[in-house]
Every structure is written in structure tokens, then in C-alpha cells.
Write a protein that holds these residues in place. Sequence first.
Motif, PDB file in Angstrom:
ATOM      1  N   ALA A  66       0.863  -1.188   0.000  1.00 41.84           N
ATOM      2  CA  ALA A  66       0.000   0.000   0.000  1.00 41.84           C
ATOM      3  C   ALA A  66       0.899   1.238   0.000  1.00 41.84           C
ATOM      4  O   ALA A  66       1.855   1.314   0.790  1.00 41.84           O
ATOM      5  N   PHE A  67       0.589   2.184  -0.863  1.00 39.02           N
ATOM      6  CA  PHE A  67       1.375   3.416  -0.905  1.00 39.02           C
ATOM      7  C   PHE A  67       1.266   4.134   0.430  1.00 39.02           C
ATOM      8  O   PHE A  67       0.179   4.292   0.972  1.00 39.02           O
ATOM      9  N   LEU A 146       5.148  -0.074  -7.309  1.00 39.02           N
ATOM     10  CA  LEU A 146       5.533  -1.367  -6.750  1.00 39.02           C
ATOM     11  C   LEU A 146       4.349  -2.319  -6.834  1.00 39.02           C
ATOM     12  O   LEU A 146       3.299  -2.050  -6.243  1.00 39.02           O
ATOM     13  N   ASP A 147       4.516  -3.414  -7.546  1.00 43.78           N
ATOM     14  CA  ASP A 147       3.448  -4.392  -7.694  1.00 43.78           C
ATOM     15  C   ASP A 147       3.831  -5.768  -7.172  1.00 43.78           C
ATOM     16  O   ASP A 147       3.046  -6.699  -7.251  1.00 43.78           O
ATOM     17  N   ASP A 148       5.054  -5.931  -6.644  1.00 43.44           N
ATOM     18  CA  ASP A 148       5.501  -7.229  -6.154  1.00 43.44           C
ATOM     19  C   ASP A 148       4.647  -7.686  -4.978  1.00 43.44           C
ATOM     20  O   ASP A 148       3.997  -6.891  -4.310  1.00 43.44           O
ATOM     21  N   ALA A 149       4.714  -8.967  -4.698  1.00 42.54           N
ATOM     22  CA  ALA A 149       4.001  -9.527  -3.544  1.00 42.54           C
ATOM     23  C   ALA A 149       4.746  -9.171  -2.264  1.00 42.54           C
ATOM     24  O   ALA A 149       5.961  -9.008  -2.262  1.00 42.54           O
ATOM     25  N   CYS A 150       3.999  -9.028  -1.180  1.00 42.54           N
ATOM     26  CA  CYS A 150       4.632  -8.828   0.130  1.00 42.54           C
ATOM     27  C   CYS A 150       4.159  -9.955   1.032  1.00 42.54           C
ATOM     28  O   CYS A 150       3.076 -10.500   0.844  1.00 42.54           O
ATOM     29  N   PRO A 153       3.370  -8.291   7.151  1.00 46.94           N
ATOM     30  CA  PRO A 153       2.733  -7.011   7.466  1.00 46.94           C
ATOM     31  C   PRO A 153       3.698  -6.086   8.190  1.00 46.94           C
ATOM     32  O   PRO A 153       4.477  -6.529   9.040  1.00 46.94           O
ATOM     33  N   GLY A 154       3.669  -4.824   7.818  1.00 45.67           N
ATOM     34  CA  GLY A 154       4.530  -3.836   8.456  1.00 45.67           C
ATOM     35  C   GLY A 154       5.838  -3.590   7.731  1.00 45.67           C
ATOM     36  O   GLY A 154       6.497  -2.586   7.983  1.00 45.67           O
ATOM     37  N   ASP A 155       6.235  -4.529   6.845  1.00 49.62           N
ATOM     38  CA  ASP A 155       7.450  -4.298   6.056  1.00 49.62           C
ATOM     39  C   ASP A 155       7.245  -3.072   5.179  1.00 49.62           C
ATOM     40  O   ASP A 155       6.125  -2.769   4.756  1.00 49.62           O
ATOM     41  N   SER A 156       8.331  -2.371   4.883  1.00 46.21           N
ATOM     42  CA  SER A 156       8.237  -1.239   3.961  1.00 46.21           C
ATOM     43  C   SER A 156       9.257  -1.425   2.849  1.00 46.21           C
ATOM     44  O   SER A 156      10.250  -2.143   2.999  1.00 46.21           O
ATOM     45  N   HIS A 157       8.975  -0.778   1.731  1.00 48.57           N
ATOM     46  CA  HIS A 157       9.841  -0.867   0.558  1.00 48.57           C
ATOM     47  C   HIS A 157       9.786   0.467  -0.173  1.00 48.57           C
ATOM     48  O   HIS A 157       8.709   1.073  -0.290  1.00 48.57           O
ATOM     49  N   SER A 158      10.921   0.943  -0.649  1.00 45.74           N
ATOM     50  CA  SER A 158      10.989   2.208  -1.375  1.00 45.74           C
ATOM     51  C   SER A 158      11.303   1.962  -2.839  1.00 45.74           C
ATOM     52  O   SER A 158      12.161   1.146  -3.154  1.00 45.74           O
TER      53      SER A 158
END
Length: 171
Positions: A66-67, A146-150, A153-158
Motif C-alpha cells: 500500500a502506498f 511497486l506491484d511485487d508480492a509482500c 505485514p509492516g514491512d516497507s519498501h521504497s
Amino acid sequence: MRHAIPKQGNTGLAPPFWFSGERPCRRVARSEALAAPGETIVLTAHAEGMQIYECKAGTDGKLAWAFREPVATLIAGDKIVGRHFAGPTWQLGDGSAVVGQVVASTPGATANEHRLAQTRCGFPRGSGLLSNVTTVQRINTVGGKLDDACDRPGDSHSMPYTADYVFLRKG
């Protein structure tokens, strides 16, 4: 080297060409959704930064990115003039700032690009260049999506992105 974009002009649309560094000139696709008739360009700034995402459960219960917020430097000519961050907020070195809400968007040029967007501003601060801004357009967006799978929960990615922001005022 960055080249300045005209800062004044009564137009319903931002200028159709941008040049920035090594990126070639390209025409920006327009739609009625991004038109801003009767508005005048106050400033055009190039942004370089990150779009930050957080891994969250969606309404369907499945995890997805989620953005969360942008973090970017705003550049006009060859100078850093401000920053862009959560809100969405744009703040200049002269102390002026605007906070807005996205009211329209159109798809980016590729699947990996954030949407082109138009934001209405309702909370100006300070008495500088942005004090009378009513609309901000994000155009020429490159990257940031960003469309990859996560899976946690709570992880972040830039995701790195660049874009041009056109700041407009009524009249």
C-alpha cells in the motif's frame, strides 16, 4: 544539468515538453481529467526521490503493498528549491507550502510508472511562491510503482521515481 521551465503563462495545461538531465524531451499525454483551464503556472519543479510502500492486509484480507508516502527533492533550474513528502505536501525553501488531495489521475506511460495526477490544494502555508497555489499536476513520472508480492505485514519498501510537478494558481 536541469533546464528551467517557463514559470509564467496563462494556460489550461502545463507546457508539453520537459527536458531534464540525460532524459530526452518527450510529449506528455494529456486528458481532460488533468486540464486546469483558467490557471496560471507559478512554478515547475523536477522531483527526484522515493515512493514508500507498506505491506498491509487489503479489504480482501490478502497482503499487498500500500502506498504510504513520497519523499523527494524538488529541483528548479540547477537548484534544490524544496521537498515533497506525506500529505501530499510540497514545501519550498522560502517557507511556503501547500497540502493537497488528489482529485484526478490518468495512467502513466508504462506499467512501472505512477499515474499522472492532479491535486487540489486547500492548505497553503507561508507567504512565498506557493502561497496562492490551487492546483499541482504531477507529470512525466518515471518509476515509483511497486506491484511485487509482500509477505510480512509492516514491512516497507521504497521505489525510486522522478516526476515533474507543475504548480498553478487561479487567473
